[in-house]
Design an enzyme around this catalytic site. Structure first.
Site, PDB file in Angstrom:
ATOM      1  N   HIS A 192       0.807  -1.230   0.000  1.00 40.78           N
ATOM      2  CA  HIS A 192       0.000   0.000   0.000  1.00 40.78           C
ATOM      3  C   HIS A 192       0.836   1.274   0.000  1.00 40.78           C
ATOM      4  CE1 HIS A 192      -0.165   0.903   4.551  1.00 40.78           C
ATOM      5  NE2 HIS A 192       0.449  -0.266   4.501  1.00 40.78           N
ATOM      6  N   CYS A 314      -0.250   7.070  16.102  1.00 44.98           N
ATOM      7  CA  CYS A 314      -0.324   5.628  16.338  1.00 44.98           C
ATOM      8  C   CYS A 314      -1.624   5.086  15.758  1.00 44.98           C
ATOM      9  CB  CYS A 314      -0.187   5.312  17.818  1.00 44.98           C
ATOM     10  SG  CYS A 314      -1.436   6.108  18.809  1.00 44.98           S
TER      11      CYS A 314
HETATM   12  N1  PLP Z   1       7.814  -0.191   8.163  1.00 44.47           N
HETATM   13  C1  PLP Z   1       7.666   1.099   7.837  1.00 44.47           C
HETATM   14  C2  PLP Z   1       8.880   1.960   7.694  1.00 44.47           C
HETATM   15  C3  PLP Z   1       6.400   1.641   7.634  1.00 44.47           C
HETATM   16  O1  PLP Z   1       6.265   2.927   7.331  1.00 44.47           O
HETATM   17  C4  PLP Z   1       5.271   0.786   7.786  1.00 44.47           C
HETATM   18  C5  PLP Z   1       3.904   1.311   7.641  1.00 44.47           C
HETATM   19  O2  PLP Z   1       3.621   2.459   7.937  1.00 44.47           O
HETATM   20  C6  PLP Z   1       5.481  -0.555   8.102  1.00 44.47           C
HETATM   21  C7  PLP Z   1       6.766  -1.007   8.286  1.00 44.47           C
HETATM   22  C8  PLP Z   1       4.335  -1.516   8.253  1.00 44.47           C
HETATM   23  O3  PLP Z   1       3.832  -1.900   6.983  1.00 44.47           O
HETATM   24  P1  PLP Z   1       2.359  -2.504   6.843  1.00 44.47           P
HETATM   25  O4  PLP Z   1       1.414  -1.370   7.059  1.00 44.47           O
HETATM   26  O5  PLP Z   1       2.280  -3.035   5.450  1.00 44.47           O
HETATM   27  O6  PLP Z   1       2.218  -3.572   7.857  1.00 44.47           O
END
Ligand code: PLP
Length: 369
Positions: A192, A314
């Site tokens: 996404h 959050c």
């Molecule tokens: N890692 C980072 C740097 C992110 O910005 C995000 C989501 O905001 C995630 C991991 C988590 O990804 P997901 O929303 O696909 O679980």
């Protein structure tokens, strides 16, 4: 009359690209369980394997290294749960990394960043001299956009027979990633953030890794590494966007011009840009004005039709203290005012002009060309 909304929160979720939406109709005709042997099943399997191929090509790696997951968070969780007893975590990682690490029985050590948000390579080396570890360092930060020197990091990690996990969720599509050349062991991606749907992602695994301990066994899908019927729509849309990775990359590079206009004006209005002196992904700006708290500013912006985030919101939507800015040693007084503007494929120059006009009214200052 409804005001037209302007979306500035691509780092949270990109607006869905038309290429992803257009797929829905064609999938409807072939929808089946990819493990079934009938025609619908086989068509669905083909769609998944085509997507795997697009994702592998976008990273210059091999298809067998791509494991589909439910998103970045699950990819992180699988990678960290392979750990070897000691995990070194960069202090500005996404919260998912800290939470997954805590679940393991490993000893967790924190690798600090400097005021510019960059990790200290000498410090990393001295930590690894004490013994091997799983090192977790993100490619680009979701709040500030600051980029870490991943190639240099992987060289150090390899030198000390350790493992590197790189969260590339925010970097994918904004930085060219050659997975094989970077020599990373594990990498997390999320659909996404590149214009596909939420609920899909991938863990990319280096060929060096001979054995993976799956967290979900189920029906043995994903080479037995992640059980559960595949998210056909999510994966297919993810692959379709990955196929466009060069185009997405160029779109993102163009956004740098808009970020420059935005930041020049923010500074002339008395604002402060976080990570000003660091290399950053081209679509992101995190800034603060001295006397306006982030939640107040976000509310004003929302009422005026701008979707902006605090960067440290959050899951409940509340603005919380940013551990990223804290790690960069930024005073609470200013970090609690931080708001993040992140641009994407549908951003136009006029959106930036409108936003600056909004700030102009608040601060009673004139927008610079
Ligand atoms: N890692 C980072 C740097 C992110 O910005 C995000 C989501 O905001 C995630 C991991 C988590 O990804 P997901 O929303 O696909 O679980």
């Amino acid at each position: 009359m409804e005001t037209e909304r302007i979306y500035f929160d691509y780092n949270a979720s990109s607006l869905v690209r038309k290429e992803a939406f257009n797929l829905l109709e064609s999938i409807n005709k072939t929808y089946g369980n990819p493990s079934s042997i009938h025609e619908e099943g086989r068509s669905s399997r083909d769609l998944i394997e085509i997507s795997r191929n697009h994702i592998a090509n976008s990273l210059n790696t091999c298809e067998n290294n791509v494991i589909f997951t439910s998103g970045g968070t699950e990819a992180i969780d699988i990678a960290l749960n392979q750990n070897n007893g000691r995990i070194i975590i960069n202090s500005t990682e996404h919260v998912a990394v800290f939470e997954s690490a805590k679940k393991t029985e490993s000893i967790i050590e924190i690798l600090e960043v400097d005021n510019n948000g960059i990790i200290n390579l000498n410090k990393l080396e001295s930590m690894l001299k004490k013994g091997p570890a799983l090192v977790c360092i993100m490619f680009a930060n979701n709040e500030t956009g600051i980029i870490q020197p991943i190639k240099k990091i992987s060289e150090i990690v390899r030198k000390y027979n350790s493992y590197l996990f790189c969260d590339a969720v925010q970097a994918y599509g904004k930085i060219k990633i050659n997975f094989d050349e970077l020599d990373i062991h594990f990498m997390a991606l999320s659909a996404h953030k590149i214009g596909a749907f939420s609920g899909s992602g991938a863990l990319i695994i280096n060929e060096d890794i001979k054995k993976i301990i799956p967290l979900t066994l189920g029906g043995g899908q994903e080479f037995g590494l992640r059980g559960g019927t595949e998210n056909l729509i999510g994966i297919t849309a993810f692959g379709e966007c990955a196929k466009l990775i060069d185009e997405i990359y160029f779109e993102n590079q163009k956004l740098k011009e808009y970020i420059n206009i935005l930041e020049k004006n923010i500074e002339s209005f008395g604002g402060f840009i976080f990570g000003r002196n660091s290399q950053r992904i081209p679509n992101t700006s995190l800034f603060a004005f001295p006397d306006i708290k982030a939640d107040t500013m976000l509310m004003k912006l929302d009422l005026a039709g701008y979707s902006v985030s605090s960067g440290s919101a959050c899951s409940s939507g509340k603005v919380k203290k940013s551990h990223v800015l804290e790690a960069m040693n930024i005073d609470d007084k200013i970090s609690s005012n931080a708001i993040r503007v992140s641009l994407g494929w549908a951003t136009k120059k006029s959106h930036i002009t409108n936003l600056l006009n909004f700030f102009e009214d608040i601060f009673n200052k004139t927008v610079l060309e």
